[in-house]
Design a protein around this motif. Sequence first.
Motif, PDB file in Angstrom:
ATOM      1  N   TYR A  47       3.651   7.048  -9.546  1.00 45.91           N
ATOM      2  CA  TYR A  47       2.601   7.612  -8.701  1.00 45.91           C
ATOM      3  C   TYR A  47       3.131   8.868  -8.004  1.00 45.91           C
ATOM      4  O   TYR A  47       3.272   8.929  -6.783  1.00 45.91           O
ATOM      5  CB  TYR A  47       2.110   6.577  -7.683  1.00 45.91           C
ATOM      6  N   GLU A  49       1.827  11.637  -7.421  1.00 46.48           N
ATOM      7  CA  GLU A  49       0.897  12.382  -6.570  1.00 46.48           C
ATOM      8  C   GLU A  49       0.614  11.681  -5.243  1.00 46.48           C
ATOM      9  O   GLU A  49      -0.194  12.157  -4.455  1.00 46.48           O
ATOM     10  CB  GLU A  49      -0.400  12.628  -7.325  1.00 46.48           C
ATOM     11  N   ALA A  50       1.278  10.554  -4.986  1.00 45.35           N
ATOM     12  CA  ALA A  50       1.109   9.880  -3.697  1.00 45.35           C
ATOM     13  C   ALA A  50       1.547  10.827  -2.579  1.00 45.35           C
ATOM     14  O   ALA A  50       2.492  11.594  -2.733  1.00 45.35           O
ATOM     15  CB  ALA A  50       1.930   8.596  -3.662  1.00 45.35           C
ATOM     16  N   TYR A  54      -1.120  12.087   4.923  1.00 47.29           N
ATOM     17  CA  TYR A  54      -2.249  12.829   4.355  1.00 47.29           C
ATOM     18  C   TYR A  54      -3.290  13.102   5.445  1.00 47.29           C
ATOM     19  O   TYR A  54      -3.705  12.193   6.159  1.00 47.29           O
ATOM     20  CB  TYR A  54      -2.864  11.994   3.224  1.00 47.29           C
ATOM     21  N   HIS A  56      -7.009  14.043   6.539  1.00 44.85           N
ATOM     22  CA  HIS A  56      -8.395  14.025   6.067  1.00 44.85           C
ATOM     23  C   HIS A  56      -9.287  14.515   7.204  1.00 44.85           C
ATOM     24  O   HIS A  56      -9.166  14.070   8.344  1.00 44.85           O
ATOM     25  CB  HIS A  56      -8.809  12.606   5.654  1.00 44.85           C
ATOM     26  N   MET A  74      -1.534   8.067   0.965  1.00 50.41           N
ATOM     27  CA  MET A  74      -2.737   8.103   0.147  1.00 50.41           C
ATOM     28  C   MET A  74      -2.284   8.203  -1.301  1.00 50.41           C
ATOM     29  O   MET A  74      -1.455   9.037  -1.648  1.00 50.41           O
ATOM     30  CB  MET A  74      -3.611   9.299   0.524  1.00 50.41           C
ATOM     31  N   PRO A  76      -3.783   8.960  -4.832  1.00 51.58           N
ATOM     32  CA  PRO A  76      -4.994   9.466  -5.487  1.00 51.58           C
ATOM     33  C   PRO A  76      -5.159   8.936  -6.910  1.00 51.58           C
ATOM     34  O   PRO A  76      -4.186   8.723  -7.615  1.00 51.58           O
ATOM     35  CB  PRO A  76      -4.783  10.975  -5.501  1.00 51.58           C
ATOM     36  N   LYS A  77      -6.409   8.730  -7.278  1.00 56.43           N
ATOM     37  CA  LYS A  77      -6.726   8.370  -8.661  1.00 56.43           C
ATOM     38  C   LYS A  77      -8.211   8.601  -8.912  1.00 56.43           C
ATOM     39  O   LYS A  77      -9.015   7.690  -8.764  1.00 56.43           O
ATOM     40  CB  LYS A  77      -6.360   6.929  -8.973  1.00 56.43           C
ATOM     41  N   ARG A  80     -10.886   7.057  -6.910  1.00 61.73           N
ATOM     42  CA  ARG A  80     -10.499   5.692  -6.551  1.00 61.73           C
ATOM     43  C   ARG A  80      -9.280   5.714  -5.637  1.00 61.73           C
ATOM     44  O   ARG A  80      -8.384   4.895  -5.749  1.00 61.73           O
ATOM     45  CB  ARG A  80     -10.183   4.885  -7.814  1.00 61.73           C
ATOM     46  N   ASN A  81      -9.247   6.676  -4.763  1.00 59.11           N
ATOM     47  CA  ASN A  81      -8.101   6.854  -3.882  1.00 59.11           C
ATOM     48  C   ASN A  81      -7.868   5.612  -3.023  1.00 59.11           C
ATOM     49  O   ASN A  81      -8.809   4.929  -2.634  1.00 59.11           O
ATOM     50  CB  ASN A  81      -8.313   8.059  -2.972  1.00 59.11           C
ATOM     51  N   THR A 107     -13.133   8.334   5.129  1.00 59.87           N
ATOM     52  CA  THR A 107     -12.754   8.957   3.856  1.00 59.87           C
ATOM     53  C   THR A 107     -13.682   8.581   2.718  1.00 59.87           C
ATOM     54  O   THR A 107     -13.773   9.306   1.738  1.00 59.87           O
ATOM     55  CB  THR A 107     -11.329   8.533   3.433  1.00 59.87           C
ATOM     56  N   PHE A 109     -12.986   6.308   0.759  1.00 60.05           N
ATOM     57  CA  PHE A 109     -12.123   5.819  -0.314  1.00 60.05           C
ATOM     58  C   PHE A 109     -12.432   4.335  -0.506  1.00 60.05           C
ATOM     59  O   PHE A 109     -12.699   3.631   0.471  1.00 60.05           O
ATOM     60  CB  PHE A 109     -10.652   5.997   0.021  1.00 60.05           C
TER      61      PHE A 109
END
Length: 140
Positions: A47, A49-50, A54, A56, A74, A76-77, A80-81, A107, A109
């Motif tokens: 992961y 890109e974690a 973060y 927001h 956070m 990200p996907k 589906r974060n 968020t 999320f």
Amino acid sequence: DLLREKLVEYCYDIIHCMHTTYKGLSAGLPEPIYQEALLIALQEMGYSEAVREYHHFPTFMGKRLSSHIQLDLMVPKKGRNIVIECKSISQLGDKERLQLYGYLRATEFPVGILVNFGSIPKAEIERYYYDKESKTITTF
């Protein structure tokens, strides 16, 4: 529903990283130590890109606010974060859950995970699903 099932599967790796972090550090350290270690564990799991700390910026009446909330982590996907809120306290309570609920609503999320690295003999982990259509939060 199918989205919820996929999110449950997605959480398994993340929860594994939480257990790895706890086993490596045990209880009793400050929260930022666990955040940093968990980020490393997530990156090692693929992961990359974690994001730690973060920012927001919520919206109100269609306008982006200049004030922000800071999520501990956070992951990200594509829509589906996952919000991860880390604690290092003796026991999770309503205050910590309410904070995570607020983050999920702000968020939008779909998943929030509350992890307490301060508990003994293992980390406390709670998973929550946010349905933005009905604006409800449930455990899963």
